[in-house]
Enzyme design. Structure first.
Site, PDB file in Angstrom:
ATOM      1  N   GLU A 128      20.667 -30.375  30.215  1.00  0.00           N
ATOM      2  CA  GLU A 128      19.914 -29.229  29.698  1.00  0.00           C
ATOM      3  C   GLU A 128      20.719 -27.939  29.856  1.00  0.00           C
ATOM      4  O   GLU A 128      20.691 -27.066  29.007  1.00  0.00           O
ATOM      5  CB  GLU A 128      18.567 -29.101  30.435  1.00  0.00           C
ATOM      6  CG  GLU A 128      17.554 -30.171  30.063  1.00  0.00           C
ATOM      7  CD  GLU A 128      17.095 -30.050  28.618  1.00  0.00           C
ATOM      8  OE1 GLU A 128      17.864 -30.448  27.728  1.00  0.00           O
ATOM      9  OE2 GLU A 128      15.976 -29.574  28.385  1.00  0.00           O
ATOM     10  N   THR A 181      16.656 -22.431  22.398  1.00  0.00           N
ATOM     11  CA  THR A 181      15.925 -22.204  23.655  1.00  0.00           C
ATOM     12  C   THR A 181      16.467 -20.973  24.388  1.00  0.00           C
ATOM     13  O   THR A 181      15.697 -20.185  24.944  1.00  0.00           O
ATOM     14  CB  THR A 181      16.021 -23.461  24.553  1.00  0.00           C
ATOM     15  OG1 THR A 181      15.412 -24.537  23.849  1.00  0.00           O
ATOM     16  CG2 THR A 181      15.306 -23.271  25.875  1.00  0.00           C
TER      17      THR A 181
END
Ligand code: HSE
Length: 306
Positions: A128, A181
C-alpha cells in the site's frame, strides 16, 4: 506447492464512519493472480492484464510484497507473477490492496504458511505504501480476513473480524474517473472539532453493534460520515444526487468507497441491492461520465485459492 492461482477481492474501506479503521470485502469482484515458483531467486512480473501498472519489482505493489516476504523468510526460490485486474486502479475499491494482499496470501502458501493473518496484513501494508504513499491497513485487512474488519490498533497491529449479517448486500457505482488515494488524503483536515469526533465514534460503535446483532436499521443509522465525506464528495460528480436517490429507493446507507470515486450502498437483501444499482444507473445516465455498477454479497471468505 509450485504454483498457486488466487482470487483477491475488491474491498470497501472506511464504511463511512470508520476512516482507516474499517473495511469489508466483496464476494465476486476482484483480481485473479498466478504465482509460480522458479530457481531465479528473484521476483518478477511476466503479465499484467486490465490495467497499466509497473512491471519493476520494487515499483509494483504485488512484487514488492512478494520480494519482502521471500527476503524475510530467507527463501531460496524465486517467483513469477501474473496479474489479471478485473476492475480499474484508482476506483476506491482497493485495487492496490487486492494486489498487495493477494501477493501476501499467495507467497505465504508457497512458503508453507509461516505467517499468520496479522503478519500478512503487515506485509501487504508495504505494498500500500508503494502504491499510495501510506501504510494503510483497512483495505488489505479486508482482503486477508474477509467480511468486515476493524483495525483496533495500528501499533502494534491489532485486527478484529466482525460478523456479517447474512442478508447484507452491497451495491457499487464506479464512475470511470481515476482518483488517486494520495490526492484523496492530501485534502483531509488534520484536526477535527470534538463534537464531530463524538458523532463519528458513536457511529462506529453503532455499526459494530448492528453487525453483531444483525440490526439492519442500526447499521443504516450508523453508516454516516461527519468528517471525511463532506470534504471528499466534492471530487465525486453528482454524489449528493446519487445518495439521495439510493436512500429514497430503500438503501440502508450510502457513502464513499475508500477514497472514491466509487460510491457504495448497503441494503438488506439482494433484490433491494439490485434496485439500488438501478437507481445508481438512473442518476448517472446521460451525465457524460462512463460508469459501471456491481451488486455483491459481502465476501466473508476474502482472498482464496481458485
Ligand atoms: N482508508 C483509506 C482512505 C482507504 O480513505 O484514504 C484508501 O482506499
Amino acid at each position: 506447492m509450485n504454483k498457486i492461482k488466487i482470487f483477491a477481492p475488491a474491498t470497501v474501506a472506511n464504511v463511512s464512519c470508520g476512516f482507516d479503521a474499517m473495511a469489508f470485502a466483496l464476494e465476486d469482484l476482484g483480481d485473479d493472480m498466478l504465482f509460480t515458483k522458479n530457481d531465479s531467486g528473484k521476483v518478477s512480473i511476466s503479465k499484467i492484464e486490465g490495467a497499466k501498472l509497473p512491471f519493476e519489482t520494487q515499483k509494483n505493489a504485488a512484487s514488492f510484497v512478494a520480494d519482502a516476504m521471500l527476503k524475510d523468510s530467507n527463501a531460496t526460490f524465486g517467483v513469477e507473477i501474473e496479474i489479471i485486474k478485473n476492475y480499474k486502479p484508482g476506483s476506491g475499491l482497493g485495487s492496490s490492496a487486492a494486489s498487495s494482499a493477494g501477493a501476501a496470501y499467495a507467497i505465504n502458501e508457497l512458503l508453507g504458511r509461516p505467517y499468520n493473518k496479522t503478519q500478512l496484513t503487515k506485509f501487504a501494508m508495504l505494498g500500500e505504501e508503494v502504491a499510495c504513499g501510506s501504510q494503510i491497513a483497512d483495505n488489505v485487512a479486508g482482503v486477508i480476513f474477509g467480511g468486515f474488519v476493524l483495525i483496533c490498533n495500528y501499533e502494534p497491529l491489532d485486527i478484529v473480524s466482525i460478523p456479517t449479517p447474512t442478508e447484507l448486500y452491497v451495491s457499487v457505482l464506479h464512475p470511470q474517473i481515476e482518483l488517486r488515494t494520495e490526492e484523496g488524503r492530501a485534502i483531509l483536515p488534520k484536526d477535527i472539532p470534538l463534537k464531530m469526533a463524538v458523532a463519528q465514534w458513536s457511529n462506529v460503535g453503532g455499526l459494530i453493534s448492528g453487525l453483531h446483532t444483525s440490526d439492519y436499521n442500526l447499521i443504516g443509522r450508523s453508516v454516516v460520515d461527519h468528517i471525511i465525506e463532506p470534504v471528499r464528495k466534492k471530487m465525486i460528480p453528482h454524489f449528493d444526487a446519487v445518495k439521495k436517490a439510493a436512500l429514497a429507493d430503500g438503501a440502508l446507507a450510502v457513502g464513499i468507497s475508500g477514497s472514491g470515486p466509487s460510491i457504495f450502498a448497503l441494503s438488506k437483501g439482494e433484490a433491494q441491492a439490485k434496485s439500488v444499482a438501478e437507481s445508481f444507473k438512473k442518476t448517472y445516465t446521460n451525465k457524460g461520465i462512463e460508469f459501471t455498477t456491481y451488486v455483491s454479497k459481502i465476501g466473508t471468505q476474502g482472498v482464496r485459492k481458485i
